[in-house]
Motif scaffolding. Sequence first.
Motif, PDB file in Angstrom:
ATOM      1  N   UNK A   1       0.825  -1.217   0.000  1.00 10.70           N
ATOM      2  CA  UNK A   1       0.000   0.000   0.000  1.00 10.70           C
ATOM      3  C   UNK A   1       0.857   1.264   0.000  1.00 10.70           C
ATOM      4  N   UNK A   2       0.330   2.261  -0.729  1.00 10.86           N
ATOM      5  CA  UNK A   2       0.994   3.563  -0.795  1.00 10.86           C
ATOM      6  C   UNK A   2      -0.070   4.632  -0.597  1.00 10.86           C
ATOM      7  N   UNK A   3       0.142   5.512   0.371  1.00  9.76           N
ATOM      8  CA  UNK A   3      -0.758   6.636   0.628  1.00  9.76           C
ATOM      9  C   UNK A   3      -0.063   7.912   0.166  1.00  9.76           C
ATOM     10  N   UNK A   4      -0.798   8.703  -0.618  1.00  7.46           N
ATOM     11  CA  UNK A   4      -0.252   9.947  -1.157  1.00  7.46           C
ATOM     12  C   UNK A   4      -1.212  11.082  -0.827  1.00  7.46           C
ATOM     13  N   UNK A   5      -0.694  12.120  -0.167  1.00  3.77           N
ATOM     14  CA  UNK A   5      -1.461  13.353   0.016  1.00  3.77           C
ATOM     15  C   UNK A   5      -0.946  14.329  -1.025  1.00  3.77           C
ATOM     16  N   UNK A   6      -1.868  14.933  -1.781  1.00  4.05           N
ATOM     17  CA  UNK A   6      -1.460  15.761  -2.895  1.00  4.05           C
ATOM     18  C   UNK A   6      -2.284  17.047  -2.962  1.00  4.05           C
ATOM     19  N   UNK A   7      -1.756  18.007  -3.719  1.00  3.69           N
ATOM     20  CA  UNK A   7      -2.504  19.228  -4.013  1.00  3.69           C
ATOM     21  C   UNK A   7      -2.358  19.509  -5.500  1.00  3.69           C
ATOM     22  N   UNK A   8      -3.433  20.009  -6.085  1.00  2.79           N
ATOM     23  CA  UNK A   8      -3.448  20.304  -7.516  1.00  2.79           C
ATOM     24  C   UNK A   8      -3.893  21.738  -7.720  1.00  2.79           C
ATOM     25  N   UNK A   9      -3.500  22.287  -8.851  1.00  2.77           N
ATOM     26  CA  UNK A   9      -3.986  23.596  -9.260  1.00  2.77           C
ATOM     27  C   UNK A   9      -4.136  23.570 -10.774  1.00  2.77           C
ATOM     28  N   UNK A  10      -5.204  24.195 -11.252  1.00  2.00           N
ATOM     29  CA  UNK A  10      -5.436  24.222 -12.691  1.00  2.00           C
ATOM     30  C   UNK A  10      -6.450  25.293 -13.054  1.00  2.00           C
ATOM     31  N   UNK A  11      -6.475  25.622 -14.339  1.00  2.00           N
ATOM     32  CA  UNK A  11      -7.388  26.632 -14.857  1.00  2.00           C
ATOM     33  C   UNK A  11      -8.581  25.939 -15.507  1.00  2.00           C
TER      34      UNK A  11
END
Length: 144
Positions: free
Chosen positions: A81-91
């Motif tokens: 198992x792999x847990x990833x916390x992420x943030x994204x930005x887009x138009x």
Amino acid sequence: MPSQPHANELLLRRLFEEVWNQKNGAAIEEIFATGCVIYGLPDPDAVLRGPEQFRAVFQAFIHAFPDVHITIQDVIAAGDRVAVRWSAIGTHLGPELGFAPTGKRVPLDGATIGVVRDGRISEAWNMMDMGHLFEALRGDSSRF
């Protein structure tokens, strides 16, 4: 040679960098197992089965946010198992979210937990703050 948890982490990192950031849809079949099950994408109740259904959601999201960029904030890998916390930005430039493009540059925070078997993602759970995303697109600061 990397340990199994480290190899699994690299696979999830590849998903975010190569597929989402580089917009390389061809890598989807290499990353996801044929019979994979993906929960919570594009909405909390959604269940996608197989790379083809993931690809359809990926293409719709990329059309809505062609410049989306995801930054990995945290990764924890243990066993399969792999847990990833992420943030994204887009138009927001496409109508795929159910309303006309706004041209607004908006953030989206989330987390993904993947299960890796035989070098591919076999299951994944996604949690995203879609309420905050829709508020930002509407320009509405009130909660539901």
